[in-house]
Design an enzyme around this catalytic site. Structure first.
Site, PDB file in Angstrom:
ATOM      1  N   HIS A  77      10.779 -33.965   5.831  1.00 14.04           N
ATOM      2  CA  HIS A  77      11.287 -34.924   4.951  1.00 14.04           C
ATOM      3  C   HIS A  77      11.449 -36.174   5.058  1.00 14.04           C
ATOM      4  CE1 HIS A  77      15.251 -33.874   6.665  1.00 14.04           C
ATOM      5  NE2 HIS A  77      15.586 -34.887   6.455  1.00 14.04           N
TER       6      HIS A  77
ATOM      7  N   GLU B 197      14.449 -37.213   0.868  1.00 11.28           N
ATOM      8  CA  GLU B 197      15.637 -37.088   0.740  1.00 11.28           C
ATOM      9  C   GLU B 197      16.376 -38.229  -0.311  1.00 11.28           C
ATOM     10  OE1 GLU B 197      17.300 -36.393   4.552  1.00 11.28           O
ATOM     11  OE2 GLU B 197      19.113 -36.333   4.019  1.00 11.28           O
TER      12      GLU B 197
ATOM     13  N   HIS C  82       4.630 -47.083   1.452  1.00 17.14           N
ATOM     14  CA  HIS C  82       4.267 -46.552  -0.069  1.00 17.14           C
ATOM     15  C   HIS C  82       4.086 -45.076   0.112  1.00 17.14           C
ATOM     16  CE1 HIS C  82       0.437 -47.745   0.351  1.00 17.14           C
ATOM     17  NE2 HIS C  82       0.234 -46.470   0.142  1.00 17.14           N
TER      18      HIS C  82
ATOM     19  N   GLU D 253       2.022 -44.824  -4.422  1.00 21.37           N
ATOM     20  CA  GLU D 253       0.424 -44.898  -4.744  1.00 21.37           C
ATOM     21  C   GLU D 253       0.002 -43.486  -5.663  1.00 21.37           C
ATOM     22  OE1 GLU D 253      -1.619 -44.760  -1.309  1.00 21.37           O
ATOM     23  OE2 GLU D 253      -4.025 -45.231  -2.527  1.00 21.37           O
TER      24      GLU D 253
HETATM   25  C1  LIG Z   1      -5.892 -45.020   2.058  1.00 18.12           C
HETATM   26  C2  LIG Z   1      -5.075 -45.262   1.028  1.00 18.12           C
HETATM   27  O1  LIG Z   1      -3.562 -44.793   0.975  1.00 18.12           O
HETATM   28  C3  LIG Z   1      -4.306 -46.445   0.240  1.00 18.12           C
HETATM   29  O2  LIG Z   1      -3.321 -46.593   0.555  1.00 18.12           O
HETATM   30  S1  LIG Z   1      -5.945 -47.737   0.540  1.00 18.12           S
HETATM   31  C4  LIG Z   1      -4.456 -48.865  -0.419  1.00 18.12           C
HETATM   32  C5  LIG Z   1      -4.949 -50.486   0.302  1.00 18.12           C
HETATM   33  N1  LIG Z   1      -4.453 -50.436   0.973  1.00 18.12           N
HETATM   34  C6  LIG Z   1      -4.396 -52.466   1.138  1.00 18.12           C
HETATM   35  O3  LIG Z   1      -4.939 -52.855   0.977  1.00 18.12           O
HETATM   36  C7  LIG Z   1      -3.722 -51.595   2.469  1.00 18.12           C
HETATM   37  C8  LIG Z   1      -3.683 -53.229   2.969  1.00 18.12           C
HETATM   38  C9  LIG Z   1      -2.720 -54.328   2.667  1.00 18.12           C
HETATM   39  N2  LIG Z   1      -2.553 -55.737   3.263  1.00 18.12           N
HETATM   40  C10 LIG Z   1      -0.673 -54.414   2.421  1.00 18.12           C
HETATM   41  O4  LIG Z   1      -0.406 -54.421   3.578  1.00 18.12           O
HETATM   42  O5  LIG Z   1      -0.566 -53.164   1.219  1.00 18.12           O
HETATM   43  C11 LIG Z   1      -4.316 -50.997  -1.425  1.00 18.12           C
HETATM   44  O6  LIG Z   1      -3.782 -51.598  -1.661  1.00 18.12           O
HETATM   45  N3  LIG Z   1      -5.725 -51.676  -2.092  1.00 18.12           N
HETATM   46  C12 LIG Z   1      -5.376 -52.303  -3.776  1.00 18.12           C
HETATM   47  C13 LIG Z   1      -5.864 -51.985  -4.276  1.00 18.12           C
HETATM   48  O7  LIG Z   1      -5.619 -52.434  -5.916  1.00 18.12           O
HETATM   49  O8  LIG Z   1      -6.905 -51.487  -4.377  1.00 18.12           O
HETATM   50 ZN   LIG Z   2      -2.162 -45.478   0.632  1.00 22.89          ZN
END
Ligand SMILES: C[C@@H](O)C(=O)SC[C@H](NC(=O)CC[C@H](N)C(=O)O)C(=O)NCC(=O)O
Ligand SMILES: [Zn+2]
Length: 178
Positions: free
Chosen positions: A27, A78, A96, A145
């Protein structure tokens, strides 16, 4: 450039490994300002189930465990409510949680119709990729996400934390934590 340690291993080795290694992530625990508000949100918006609650009055806190299946097979969230504390500074290190879902567009509409969570990033292909994602924010500000994928017994599929040195973290997570 850090490369995932699994990158060099053939697929069959990676698939065999979980059969030998019985360790698994149980968890993630984090603090919320209103337990019932978050429980209602996660059950109505994400479809999680409340697995158990435990009140520890002598320590002035209550826990609630939620997830998509029983704790002996599924990862759980949790939640910790400290009596009288109604908000927290989440900080920049936490990124996230990720929830896999077969129709992120439909899930985002469900979340938009709720009064507890908000969609902070509309569904669509991830920047620089093709996987459909969206982002939702819960009542305390924690981010989720939503990742479009086929059916899975474990929708609660990732926790994103920001680290200062990827190789150092990979070394720690692989060696002491196994
Ligand atoms: C692999 C998948 O689970 C992701 O989370 S990728 C999503 C992507 N992540 C980032 O850009 C990380 C770097 C950023 N600078 C941070 O610190 O969060 C993301 O958030 N993309 C945004 C989108 O709109 O696609
Ligand atoms: Zn992600």
């Amino acid at each position: 450039m850090a490369t995932g340690s699994e990158a060099g291993k053939p697929a069959e080795v990676v698939l065999e490994w979980p059969k030998q290694d019985k360790k698994r992530m149980l968890h993630a625990v984090y603090r919320v300002g209103d337990l019932d508000r978050t429980i209602k949100c996660y059950t109505e918006c994400f479809g999680m189930k409340l697995l158990r609650k435990r009140d520890v009055p002598e320590e002035k806190y209550t826990n609630a465990f939620l997830g998509f299946g029983p704790e002996d097979t599924n990862f759980a969230l949790e939640l910790t409510y400290n009596y009288g504390v109604d908000k927290y500074d989440i900080g920049a290190g936490f990124g996230h949680f990720a929830i896999a879902n077969e129709d992120v567009y439909k899930l985002a509409e469900t979340i938009k119709s709720s009064s507890c969570c908000k969609i902070t990033r509309e569904p669509g292909p991830v920047k620089g990729g093709s996987t459909v994602i969206a982002f939702a924010q819960d009542p305390d500000g924690y981010m989720f996400e939503l990742i479009q994928r086929g059916p899975t017994p474990e929708p609660l599929c990732q926790v994103m934390l920001r680290v200062g040195d990827l190789d150092r973290s990979i070394m720690f997570y692989e060696k002491p934590l196994g």
